[in-house]
Design a protein around this motif. Sequence first.
Motif, PDB file in Angstrom:
ATOM      1  N   ASP A  63       0.804  -1.227   0.000  1.00  0.00           N
ATOM      2  CA  ASP A  63       0.000   0.000   0.000  1.00  0.00           C
ATOM      3  C   ASP A  63       0.837   1.277   0.000  1.00  0.00           C
ATOM      4  O   ASP A  63       0.314   2.354   0.246  1.00  0.00           O
ATOM      5  CB  ASP A  63      -0.907   0.029   1.244  1.00  0.00           C
ATOM      6  CG  ASP A  63      -2.188  -0.756   1.052  1.00  0.00           C
ATOM      7  OD1 ASP A  63      -2.355  -1.345  -0.025  1.00  0.00           O
ATOM      8  OD2 ASP A  63      -3.008  -0.777   1.985  1.00  0.00           O
ATOM      9  N   ILE A  66      -0.567   4.149  -2.082  1.00  0.00           N
ATOM     10  CA  ILE A  66      -1.813   4.692  -1.530  1.00  0.00           C
ATOM     11  C   ILE A  66      -1.524   5.471  -0.252  1.00  0.00           C
ATOM     12  O   ILE A  66      -2.077   6.554  -0.027  1.00  0.00           O
ATOM     13  CB  ILE A  66      -2.808   3.553  -1.243  1.00  0.00           C
ATOM     14  CG1 ILE A  66      -3.191   2.842  -2.546  1.00  0.00           C
ATOM     15  CG2 ILE A  66      -4.057   4.070  -0.546  1.00  0.00           C
ATOM     16  CD1 ILE A  66      -4.070   1.635  -2.341  1.00  0.00           C
ATOM     17  N   ASN A  70      -2.955   8.826   1.503  1.00  0.00           N
ATOM     18  CA  ASN A  70      -3.828   8.741   2.681  1.00  0.00           C
ATOM     19  C   ASN A  70      -3.077   8.868   4.005  1.00  0.00           C
ATOM     20  O   ASN A  70      -3.590   9.455   4.959  1.00  0.00           O
ATOM     21  CB  ASN A  70      -4.589   7.400   2.678  1.00  0.00           C
ATOM     22  CG  ASN A  70      -5.709   7.380   1.665  1.00  0.00           C
ATOM     23  OD1 ASN A  70      -6.178   8.412   1.223  1.00  0.00           O
ATOM     24  ND2 ASN A  70      -6.134   6.182   1.288  1.00  0.00           N
ATOM     25  N   LYS A 127      -7.958  -6.392  -1.692  1.00  0.00           N
ATOM     26  CA  LYS A 127      -8.093  -5.179  -0.887  1.00  0.00           C
ATOM     27  C   LYS A 127      -8.992  -4.130  -1.528  1.00  0.00           C
ATOM     28  O   LYS A 127      -9.761  -3.461  -0.854  1.00  0.00           O
ATOM     29  CB  LYS A 127      -6.707  -4.588  -0.612  1.00  0.00           C
ATOM     30  CG  LYS A 127      -6.728  -3.385   0.327  1.00  0.00           C
ATOM     31  CD  LYS A 127      -5.328  -2.926   0.632  1.00  0.00           C
ATOM     32  CE  LYS A 127      -5.338  -1.688   1.513  1.00  0.00           C
ATOM     33  NZ  LYS A 127      -5.904  -1.948   2.837  1.00  0.00           N
ATOM     34  N   GLY A 128      -8.910  -3.996  -2.837  1.00  0.00           N
ATOM     35  CA  GLY A 128      -9.668  -2.951  -3.504  1.00  0.00           C
ATOM     36  C   GLY A 128     -10.960  -3.406  -4.137  1.00  0.00           C
ATOM     37  O   GLY A 128     -11.583  -2.647  -4.874  1.00  0.00           O
ATOM     38  N   ASP A 177     -13.203   2.467   4.955  1.00  0.00           N
ATOM     39  CA  ASP A 177     -13.124   2.698   3.509  1.00  0.00           C
ATOM     40  C   ASP A 177     -13.775   4.024   3.123  1.00  0.00           C
ATOM     41  O   ASP A 177     -13.309   4.710   2.209  1.00  0.00           O
ATOM     42  CB  ASP A 177     -13.783   1.551   2.744  1.00  0.00           C
ATOM     43  CG  ASP A 177     -12.882   0.338   2.597  1.00  0.00           C
ATOM     44  OD1 ASP A 177     -11.682   0.439   2.928  1.00  0.00           O
ATOM     45  OD2 ASP A 177     -13.378  -0.723   2.160  1.00  0.00           O
ATOM     46  N   ASP A 180     -11.304   6.657   3.899  1.00  0.00           N
ATOM     47  CA  ASP A 180     -10.137   6.684   3.010  1.00  0.00           C
ATOM     48  C   ASP A 180     -10.506   6.797   1.532  1.00  0.00           C
ATOM     49  O   ASP A 180      -9.681   6.526   0.662  1.00  0.00           O
ATOM     50  CB  ASP A 180      -9.314   5.403   3.202  1.00  0.00           C
ATOM     51  CG  ASP A 180      -8.648   5.328   4.561  1.00  0.00           C
ATOM     52  OD1 ASP A 180      -8.519   6.387   5.208  1.00  0.00           O
ATOM     53  OD2 ASP A 180      -8.272   4.216   4.974  1.00  0.00           O
ATOM     54  N   ASP A 184      -8.149   6.035  -2.030  1.00  0.00           N
ATOM     55  CA  ASP A 184      -8.488   4.797  -2.731  1.00  0.00           C
ATOM     56  C   ASP A 184      -8.935   5.085  -4.166  1.00  0.00           C
ATOM     57  O   ASP A 184      -8.588   4.359  -5.098  1.00  0.00           O
ATOM     58  CB  ASP A 184      -9.604   4.059  -1.987  1.00  0.00           C
ATOM     59  CG  ASP A 184      -9.121   3.492  -0.652  1.00  0.00           C
ATOM     60  OD1 ASP A 184      -7.898   3.381  -0.466  1.00  0.00           O
ATOM     61  OD2 ASP A 184      -9.978   3.158   0.189  1.00  0.00           O
ATOM     62  N   ARG A 185      -9.706   6.153  -4.334  1.00  0.00           N
ATOM     63  CA  ARG A 185     -10.154   6.524  -5.685  1.00  0.00           C
ATOM     64  C   ARG A 185      -8.963   6.969  -6.536  1.00  0.00           C
ATOM     65  O   ARG A 185      -8.881   6.634  -7.722  1.00  0.00           O
ATOM     66  CB  ARG A 185     -11.208   7.629  -5.594  1.00  0.00           C
ATOM     67  CG  ARG A 185     -11.784   8.009  -6.955  1.00  0.00           C
ATOM     68  CD  ARG A 185     -12.865   9.067  -6.812  1.00  0.00           C
ATOM     69  NE  ARG A 185     -14.138   8.510  -6.387  1.00  0.00           N
ATOM     70  CZ  ARG A 185     -14.810   8.888  -5.311  1.00  0.00           C
ATOM     71  NH1 ARG A 185     -14.321   9.840  -4.517  1.00  0.00           N
ATOM     72  NH2 ARG A 185     -15.972   8.349  -5.002  1.00  0.00           N
ATOM     73  N   GLU A 187      -5.985   5.870  -6.384  1.00  0.00           N
ATOM     74  CA  GLU A 187      -5.216   4.694  -6.774  1.00  0.00           C
ATOM     75  C   GLU A 187      -5.997   3.732  -7.649  1.00  0.00           C
ATOM     76  O   GLU A 187      -5.497   2.674  -8.019  1.00  0.00           O
ATOM     77  CB  GLU A 187      -4.722   3.964  -5.520  1.00  0.00           C
ATOM     78  CG  GLU A 187      -3.593   4.673  -4.820  1.00  0.00           C
ATOM     79  CD  GLU A 187      -2.363   4.808  -5.700  1.00  0.00           C
ATOM     80  OE1 GLU A 187      -1.958   3.816  -6.324  1.00  0.00           O
ATOM     81  OE2 GLU A 187      -1.814   5.928  -5.791  1.00  0.00           O
ATOM     82  N   LEU A 189      -8.695   1.998  -6.842  1.00  0.00           N
ATOM     83  CA  LEU A 189      -9.340   0.900  -6.132  1.00  0.00           C
ATOM     84  C   LEU A 189     -10.856   1.010  -6.241  1.00  0.00           C
ATOM     85  O   LEU A 189     -11.396   2.113  -6.398  1.00  0.00           O
ATOM     86  CB  LEU A 189      -8.923   0.900  -4.658  1.00  0.00           C
ATOM     87  CG  LEU A 189      -7.431   0.720  -4.376  1.00  0.00           C
ATOM     88  CD1 LEU A 189      -7.177   0.747  -2.874  1.00  0.00           C
ATOM     89  CD2 LEU A 189      -6.923  -0.587  -4.967  1.00  0.00           C
ATOM     90  N   THR A 191     -13.392   0.084  -3.906  1.00  0.00           N
ATOM     91  CA  THR A 191     -13.926  -0.332  -2.618  1.00  0.00           C
ATOM     92  C   THR A 191     -15.447  -0.182  -2.609  1.00  0.00           C
ATOM     93  O   THR A 191     -16.031   0.402  -3.529  1.00  0.00           O
ATOM     94  CB  THR A 191     -13.324   0.506  -1.486  1.00  0.00           C
ATOM     95  OG1 THR A 191     -13.656   1.889  -1.707  1.00  0.00           O
ATOM     96  CG2 THR A 191     -11.810   0.348  -1.438  1.00  0.00           C
TER      97      THR A 191
END
Length: 277
Positions: A63, A66, A70, A127-128, A177, A180, A184-185, A187, A189, A191
């Motif tokens: 990570d 990310i 974050n 994870k994502g 999530d 974060d 996450d967006r 990267e 991901l 979620t």
Amino acid sequence: MSSTVRGAVELTRPGNVVAAGVLTFVGAFVAGGAADYPLHTAAAVAATMLAIAAGNAINDYFDRDIDAINQPDRPIPRGAVSPRGALAFSLALFGGAIVCALVLPVLAIAIAGVNLVALLVYTEYLKGLPGAGNFVVAYLVGSTFLFGAAAVGDVAAGAVLCALAALSTFTREVVKDVEDIAGDREEGLNTLPIAVGERRALVVAALSLVVAVLASPLPYLWEVFGAPYLAVVAVADLVMLYAAYESFSDPTRGQFLLKYGMFLAVVAFLVGRAAAL
């Protein structure tokens, strides 16, 4: 303490490591075997703590990009530990966990093996993915109780505690999530909050918690634990329900309160088992 050593310790999330060890001990205690099988209990606690430390370190390795968004103060983004160093450290910790687990009963070893595979698959692939990573983390947290119970030969005693912990952990992971979502967006991901929207994700999280709360009186209704358990778990339920409500306006505060509600739930099982002795 050098900055590198301090960074390595931070990678493990010492608070989470100690908490996981305590949960494993609770599983053995609730199963009634912590006093009768002290070596197995100690080996299970050590294996859990080393595995969680390893998992946290390797999670930071994967990570690191990310976290640069974050959590820029974490050891790898700030340069305290190199990515290669974090990976090597994690593998050494995994090795220690495996050595400790090998002295345990076959079922406990099997649970440890499943957990190791689940952790690696989660870190690299799940994870994502919407809900999937949350589900795996929830299982891993709940399984610490199962592992502790299996270490002393009574896995069924930890099953209810495992299920309740998994449901409440799923709630907290979804709320995290939401917290974060920006990084996450960034990267790419996908979620649960990104896939279905923050509010819908929080509704799913709240429903999971409601199931856990509704199931929490079962040890009392089955006459496994008495009124002391019910009294403490009722307080835990109220804290967690309020936390879920608070998450809709303040996810950071919500997941913080959920952590303490989950702690109270663990205390309830300890009180219940102690009162039943």
